[in-house]
Design an enzyme around this catalytic site. Sequence first.
Site, mmCIF file in Angstrom:
data_model
loop_
_atom_site.group_PDB
_atom_site.id
_atom_site.type_symbol
_atom_site.label_atom_id
_atom_site.label_comp_id
_atom_site.label_asym_id
_atom_site.label_seq_id
_atom_site.Cartn_x
_atom_site.Cartn_y
_atom_site.Cartn_z
ATOM 1 N N GLY A 13 0.796 -1.222 0.000
ATOM 2 C CA GLY A 13 0.000 0.000 0.000
ATOM 3 C C GLY A 13 0.829 1.271 0.000
ATOM 4 N N ASN A 15 2.111 2.891 -2.607
ATOM 5 C CA ASN A 15 1.626 3.793 -3.662
ATOM 6 C C ASN A 15 0.271 4.395 -3.292
ATOM 7 O OD1 ASN A 15 3.462 3.997 -6.144
ATOM 8 N ND2 ASN A 15 3.557 1.805 -5.641
ATOM 9 N N ASN A 107 -2.171 3.048 -14.072
ATOM 10 C CA ASN A 107 -1.434 1.987 -13.367
ATOM 11 C C ASN A 107 0.011 2.423 -13.215
ATOM 12 O OD1 ASN A 107 -0.862 -0.682 -12.312
ATOM 13 N ND2 ASN A 107 0.110 -1.165 -14.269
ATOM 14 N N HIS A 109 3.784 0.769 -13.015
ATOM 15 C CA HIS A 109 4.526 -0.478 -13.236
ATOM 16 C C HIS A 109 5.993 -0.230 -12.882
ATOM 17 C CE1 HIS A 109 5.395 -4.395 -14.945
ATOM 18 N NE2 HIS A 109 6.462 -3.847 -15.505
ATOM 19 N N GLU A 179 8.652 5.616 -8.128
ATOM 20 C CA GLU A 179 7.242 5.277 -8.407
ATOM 21 C C GLU A 179 6.291 6.283 -7.760
ATOM 22 O OE1 GLU A 179 5.809 1.269 -7.709
ATOM 23 O OE2 GLU A 179 7.811 0.484 -8.061
HETATM 24 C C1 GRF Z 1 4.669 -1.479 -6.913
HETATM 25 O O1 GRF Z 1 5.971 -1.892 -7.183
HETATM 26 C C2 GRF Z 1 3.963 -1.141 -8.193
HETATM 27 O O2 GRF Z 1 4.806 -0.692 -9.190
HETATM 28 C C3 GRF Z 1 3.376 -2.444 -8.610
HETATM 29 O O3 GRF Z 1 3.041 -3.098 -7.417
HETATM 30 C C4 GRF Z 1 3.834 -2.602 -6.349
HETATM 31 C C5 GRF Z 1 2.908 -2.150 -5.280
HETATM 32 O O4 GRF Z 1 3.588 -1.698 -4.138
HETATM 33 N N1 GRF Z 1 2.289 -2.247 -9.533
HETATM 34 P P1 GRF Z 1 2.782 -0.967 -3.002
HETATM 35 O O5 GRF Z 1 1.732 -1.932 -2.511
HETATM 36 O O6 GRF Z 1 2.187 0.263 -3.590
HETATM 37 O O7 GRF Z 1 3.789 -0.643 -1.940
#
Ligand code: GRF
Length: 210
Positions: A13, A15, A107, A109, A179
């Site tokens: 979680g 992100n 999304n 990635h 990210e």
């Molecule tokens: C991240 O590395 C994102 O790029 C991918 O899944 C992961 C999620 O991480 N889609 P988090 O749960 O947001 O820490």
Amino acid sequence: MKLAVFVGAKGRGSNLMAVHAGIQSGDIPAVIAVVVGTDESAPALERARDAGLETGVVRAKGRPDDAYADELVSVLRQHEVGGIVLAGYLRRLPDAVVDNWKHKIVNIHPALLPSFGGKGMYGQHVHAAVLAYGAKVSGCTAHLVDNDYDTGPVVLQRCVPVLDNDTPETLSARVLSVEHPTLVEAVALMAAGRLRVDGRLVRIVDNPDS
Ligand code: GRF
């Protein structure tokens, strides 16, 4: 814009929390209407609940695809969702969701698409593949979501170096640090109506009315 953030069953979680912080700081002109997961015990859902966010669980396993899709659409409609953020969600989104929220789904990635993407390319699998290939740069891609895995038009990308002594864990941590700001910026642009999609090309416009 009212957002739904989709998280994965095992996602941390981070992100999701970056988007939440981006909203609180005023960088993203939106609110999180609901955080959607497929598993009640997902750590990301727990973080969402701790942060006081509304959560919804739509079970995907062991039921027909149509039933999953219908329930998702109904949860999204119920919360009057205008945009969707995939933050660690690993399934292919049902067509009914992709088609009804066309160009309104972002999304993140953890690699530079179109390299190291597609079904099964998630989490440490991505970083292990980058290292096995001997690539010298990696990074992240924020993209709009279409009906396949990791193939939608690119909104933003950021690079990081790959170091000779990297492990999947050290590379993953370096990529994660780019990210968060990349996802926040992409979601802010989408919520502000500043993305124009022309085939595969996503243009960023200054004026949402243009
Ligand atoms: C991240 O590395 C994102 O790029 C991918 O899944 C992961 C999620 O991480 N889609 P988090 O749960 O947001 O820490």
